[in-house]
Design a protein around this motif. Sequence first.
Motif, PDB file in Angstrom:
ATOM      1  N   LEU A  40       0.841  -1.201   0.000  1.00  9.66           N
ATOM      2  CA  LEU A  40       0.000   0.000   0.000  1.00  9.66           C
ATOM      3  C   LEU A  40       0.873   1.246   0.000  1.00  9.66           C
ATOM      4  CD1 LEU A  40      -2.722  -1.116   2.570  1.00  9.66           C
ATOM      5  CD2 LEU A  40      -2.786  -1.253   0.069  1.00  9.66           C
ATOM      6  N   MET A  41       1.030   1.840  -1.181  1.00 12.62           N
ATOM      7  CA  MET A  41       1.751   3.098  -1.325  1.00 12.62           C
ATOM      8  C   MET A  41       0.849   4.066  -2.073  1.00 12.62           C
ATOM      9  SD  MET A  41       5.677   1.951  -2.293  1.00 12.62           S
ATOM     10  CE  MET A  41       5.191   0.901  -3.666  1.00 12.62           C
ATOM     11  N   PRO A  42       0.884   5.352  -1.726  1.00 13.48           N
ATOM     12  CA  PRO A  42       0.040   6.326  -2.433  1.00 13.48           C
ATOM     13  C   PRO A  42       0.512   6.528  -3.871  1.00 13.48           C
ATOM     14  CG  PRO A  42       1.548   7.427  -0.928  1.00 13.48           C
ATOM     15  CD  PRO A  42       1.686   5.966  -0.659  1.00 13.48           C
ATOM     16  N   GLY A  43      -0.433   6.811  -4.760  1.00 13.58           N
ATOM     17  CA  GLY A  43      -0.095   7.074  -6.155  1.00 13.58           C
ATOM     18  C   GLY A  43       0.010   5.798  -6.964  1.00 13.58           C
ATOM     19  N   MET A  44       0.976   4.955  -6.626  1.00 14.88           N
ATOM     20  CA  MET A  44       1.177   3.694  -7.330  1.00 14.88           C
ATOM     21  C   MET A  44       1.487   2.618  -6.297  1.00 14.88           C
ATOM     22  SD  MET A  44       4.007   2.706 -10.275  1.00 14.88           S
ATOM     23  CE  MET A  44       3.685   4.218 -11.175  1.00 14.88           C
ATOM     24  N   ASP A  45       0.559   1.711  -6.085  1.00 12.62           N
ATOM     25  CA  ASP A  45       0.771   0.705  -5.048  1.00 12.62           C
ATOM     26  C   ASP A  45       1.700  -0.414  -5.542  1.00 12.62           C
ATOM     27  OD1 ASP A  45      -0.740  -1.022  -6.637  1.00 12.62           O
ATOM     28  OD2 ASP A  45      -2.568  -0.762  -5.465  1.00 12.62           O
ATOM     29  N   GLY A  46       2.016  -1.323  -4.629  1.00 15.40           N
ATOM     30  CA  GLY A  46       2.951  -2.388  -4.958  1.00 15.40           C
ATOM     31  C   GLY A  46       2.460  -3.311  -6.051  1.00 15.40           C
ATOM     32  N   PHE A  47       1.126  -3.492  -6.131  1.00 16.58           N
ATOM     33  CA  PHE A  47       0.570  -4.352  -7.165  1.00 16.58           C
ATOM     34  C   PHE A  47       0.829  -3.757  -8.564  1.00 16.58           C
ATOM     35  CE2 PHE A  47      -1.983  -5.124  -3.356  1.00 16.58           C
ATOM     36  CZ  PHE A  47      -1.896  -6.500  -3.256  1.00 16.58           C
ATOM     37  N   GLU A  48       0.631  -2.448  -8.692  1.00 15.38           N
ATOM     38  CA  GLU A  48       0.852  -1.794  -9.979  1.00 15.38           C
ATOM     39  C   GLU A  48       2.339  -1.751 -10.324  1.00 15.38           C
ATOM     40  OE1 GLU A  48       0.142  -0.047 -13.587  1.00 15.38           O
ATOM     41  OE2 GLU A  48      -1.230  -1.068 -12.204  1.00 15.38           O
ATOM     42  N   VAL A  49       3.191  -1.532  -9.322  1.00 14.56           N
ATOM     43  CA  VAL A  49       4.641  -1.561  -9.570  1.00 14.56           C
ATOM     44  C   VAL A  49       5.045  -2.937 -10.099  1.00 14.56           C
ATOM     45  CG1 VAL A  49       6.925  -1.430  -8.515  1.00 14.56           C
ATOM     46  CG2 VAL A  49       5.165   0.202  -7.859  1.00 14.56           C
ATOM     47  N   CYS A  50       4.492  -3.988  -9.513  1.00 10.91           N
ATOM     48  CA  CYS A  50       4.794  -5.355  -9.961  1.00 10.91           C
ATOM     49  C   CYS A  50       4.402  -5.540 -11.419  1.00 10.91           C
ATOM     50  CB  CYS A  50       4.079  -6.350  -9.070  1.00 10.91           C
ATOM     51  SG  CYS A  50       4.341  -8.076  -9.543  1.00 10.91           S
ATOM     52  N   ARG A  51       3.213  -5.096 -11.775  1.00 11.41           N
ATOM     53  CA  ARG A  51       2.766  -5.230 -13.172  1.00 11.41           C
ATOM     54  C   ARG A  51       3.709  -4.504 -14.129  1.00 11.41           C
ATOM     55  NH1 ARG A  51      -2.205  -3.879 -10.641  1.00 11.41           N
ATOM     56  NH2 ARG A  51      -3.595  -5.673 -10.378  1.00 11.41           N
ATOM     57  N   ARG A  52       4.096  -3.309 -13.768  1.00 13.41           N
ATOM     58  CA  ARG A  52       4.954  -2.516 -14.660  1.00 13.41           C
ATOM     59  C   ARG A  52       6.365  -3.092 -14.746  1.00 13.41           C
ATOM     60  NH1 ARG A  52       3.226   3.866 -14.534  1.00 13.41           N
ATOM     61  NH2 ARG A  52       0.987   3.547 -14.280  1.00 13.41           N
ATOM     62  N   LEU A  53       6.855  -3.638 -13.643  1.00  6.90           N
ATOM     63  CA  LEU A  53       8.178  -4.262 -13.701  1.00  6.90           C
ATOM     64  C   LEU A  53       8.165  -5.498 -14.586  1.00  6.90           C
ATOM     65  CD1 LEU A  53       9.509  -3.980 -10.030  1.00  6.90           C
ATOM     66  CD2 LEU A  53      10.190  -2.663 -12.032  1.00  6.90           C
ATOM     67  N   GLN A  54       7.049  -6.216 -14.593  1.00  8.47           N
ATOM     68  CA  GLN A  54       6.917  -7.356 -15.496  1.00  8.47           C
ATOM     69  C   GLN A  54       7.089  -6.905 -16.946  1.00  8.47           C
ATOM     70  OE1 GLN A  54       6.573 -10.575 -14.958  1.00  8.47           O
ATOM     71  NE2 GLN A  54       5.921 -10.777 -12.831  1.00  8.47           N
ATOM     72  N   ALA A  55       6.488  -5.760 -17.293  1.00  8.39           N
ATOM     73  CA  ALA A  55       6.594  -5.243 -18.658  1.00  8.39           C
ATOM     74  C   ALA A  55       8.003  -4.748 -18.951  1.00  8.39           C
ATOM     75  CB  ALA A  55       5.576  -4.121 -18.869  1.00  8.39           C
ATOM     76  N   ILE A  56       8.599  -4.033 -17.995  1.00 11.17           N
ATOM     77  CA  ILE A  56       9.951  -3.494 -18.193  1.00 11.17           C
ATOM     78  C   ILE A  56      10.952  -4.616 -18.436  1.00 11.17           C
ATOM     79  CG2 ILE A  56      11.867  -2.349 -17.008  1.00 11.17           C
ATOM     80  CD1 ILE A  56       9.785  -0.541 -15.657  1.00 11.17           C
ATOM     81  N   ALA A  57      10.834  -5.678 -17.644  1.00 11.70           N
ATOM     82  CA  ALA A  57      11.775  -6.807 -17.745  1.00 11.70           C
ATOM     83  C   ALA A  57      11.292  -7.873 -18.714  1.00 11.70           C
ATOM     84  CB  ALA A  57      12.002  -7.416 -16.366  1.00 11.70           C
ATOM     85  N   GLN A  58      10.271  -7.539 -19.519  1.00 10.82           N
ATOM     86  CA  GLN A  58       9.746  -8.454 -20.534  1.00 10.82           C
ATOM     87  C   GLN A  58       9.377  -9.814 -19.941  1.00 10.82           C
ATOM     88  OE1 GLN A  58      12.748  -8.420 -23.625  1.00 10.82           O
ATOM     89  NE2 GLN A  58      12.005  -6.495 -24.451  1.00 10.82           N
ATOM     90  N   GLY A  59       8.652  -9.754 -18.822  1.00 10.53           N
ATOM     91  CA  GLY A  59       8.155 -10.972 -18.210  1.00 10.53           C
ATOM     92  C   GLY A  59       9.170 -11.764 -17.414  1.00 10.53           C
ATOM     93  N   ASN A  60      10.382 -11.225 -17.253  1.00 10.15           N
ATOM     94  CA  ASN A  60      11.411 -11.968 -16.520  1.00 10.15           C
ATOM     95  C   ASN A  60      12.145 -11.046 -15.550  1.00 10.15           C
ATOM     96  OD1 ASN A  60      12.923 -14.267 -15.877  1.00 10.15           O
ATOM     97  ND2 ASN A  60      14.536 -13.691 -17.314  1.00 10.15           N
ATOM     98  N   PRO A  61      11.406 -10.419 -14.623  1.00 15.96           N
ATOM     99  CA  PRO A  61      12.049  -9.485 -13.691  1.00 15.96           C
ATOM    100  C   PRO A  61      12.747 -10.213 -12.553  1.00 15.96           C
ATOM    101  CG  PRO A  61       9.739  -9.679 -13.152  1.00 15.96           C
ATOM    102  CD  PRO A  61       9.963 -10.555 -14.363  1.00 15.96           C
ATOM    103  N   ALA A  62      13.462  -9.441 -11.743  1.00 11.82           N
ATOM    104  CA  ALA A  62      14.004  -9.996 -10.505  1.00 11.82           C
ATOM    105  C   ALA A  62      12.833 -10.407  -9.621  1.00 11.82           C
ATOM    106  CB  ALA A  62      14.859  -8.951  -9.799  1.00 11.82           C
ATOM    107  N   PRO A  63      13.017 -11.382  -8.736  1.00 11.04           N
ATOM    108  CA  PRO A  63      11.916 -11.797  -7.856  1.00 11.04           C
ATOM    109  C   PRO A  63      11.446 -10.623  -6.997  1.00 11.04           C
ATOM    110  CG  PRO A  63      14.007 -12.718  -7.123  1.00 11.04           C
ATOM    111  CD  PRO A  63      14.253 -12.134  -8.467  1.00 11.04           C
ATOM    112  N   MET A  64      10.136 -10.582  -6.772  1.00  7.66           N
ATOM    113  CA  MET A  64       9.541  -9.501  -5.992  1.00  7.66           C
ATOM    114  C   MET A  64       8.903 -10.074  -4.738  1.00  7.66           C
ATOM    115  SD  MET A  64       7.965  -7.112  -9.017  1.00  7.66           S
ATOM    116  CE  MET A  64       7.757  -8.408 -10.244  1.00  7.66           C
ATOM    117  N   LEU A  65       9.240  -9.473  -3.611  1.00  9.13           N
ATOM    118  CA  LEU A  65       8.740  -9.890  -2.307  1.00  9.13           C
ATOM    119  C   LEU A  65       7.883  -8.757  -1.751  1.00  9.13           C
ATOM    120  CD1 LEU A  65       8.829 -11.915   0.104  1.00  9.13           C
ATOM    121  CD2 LEU A  65      10.896 -10.722   0.856  1.00  9.13           C
TER     122      LEU A  65
END
Length: 325
Positions: free
Chosen positions: A60-85
């Motif tokens: 829970l973060m204002p503006g862009m929560d962790g769920f949205e950050v995860c989705r965008r990192l998936q796109a940035i890393a082309q579906g193969n990002p570093a593991p997210m905890l």
Amino acid sequence: MPIQPEGAVILVAEDDPFMLRLLGQYLGQEGYQVIEAPNGKAALDLYVLHWPDLVLLDALMPGMDGFEVCRRLQAIAQGNPAPMLMITGLEDEKSVDQAFAIGMADYVTKPIHWAVLRQRVRRLISQHRLEIQLREANYQLQQQTLIDSLTQVANRRRFDEYLLQEWGRCVRDQVPLSLLICDIDHFKHYNDHYGHPAGDRCLQQVATTLKQGIHRPADLVARYGGEEFAVILPNTPLEGATVVGDRLVQSVQNLSLPHAMAPTTAVTISCGIASVQPSANGLPSDLVLSADQGLYQAKAQGRNQYQAICVLPNGTQPPFGAVMF
């Protein structure tokens, strides 16, 4: 494989300054390099700068929560990002399911149980590094199956695959495709006179010269068989292919490799060039046949030269002599 924390980079995204500092201090004491992001937008920017081994995300973060950050990192890393905890105070089943569905590797709840966090961080980083090593090993193994072991250029299998691939692409894009088939002149006499080890070195030097003579990433040099090499030139008309052919013939001649059994007293190549506008009704074998006929003509004309043929879309050739160079 035991994890070595030194050198591992962890990106922590947390909007609570106190918690962000606490996480940074704890992970730093564990031997990790910590990159701190006070919000989701900063986390995305820092990710592409540091490409971390692990990302810790506050849910829970204002503006862009962790769920949205995860989705965008998936796109940035082309579906193969570093593991997210994910670090979260949400323990409801829906939030947990959502976290795993979008690609989270694991989660810990607040208040943080530090021993649990420590073990999960170590496990995820270790798994991530092993996955990287496995991908690299698989890539190297795949490359070995496509590379000629002697000359270190593409092998015949790779040539066949790439020619078919580029034929289809050129059909779709309506662009020309050219092919060169090069043969070392009087190579049997070279082997008989100097021996097969010297012949192998000759093949290696010629292959290296041909590879250095092409300048675009899409162009491919392959060992076609024996002392023959092939060069695939996508999106290249006949005029451009003849420039490449002339350069390759001259480059091999300029090596000045002694060949006592050849009229030129040096190693040379003959080259057949063919170019076509690929069509759905044509076949890559038409292009190969025409390049091979060009090679035959180059040898018949005295070797150490190229001859070029333009193939019509239906796989036929114009009257002999009209398009020979």
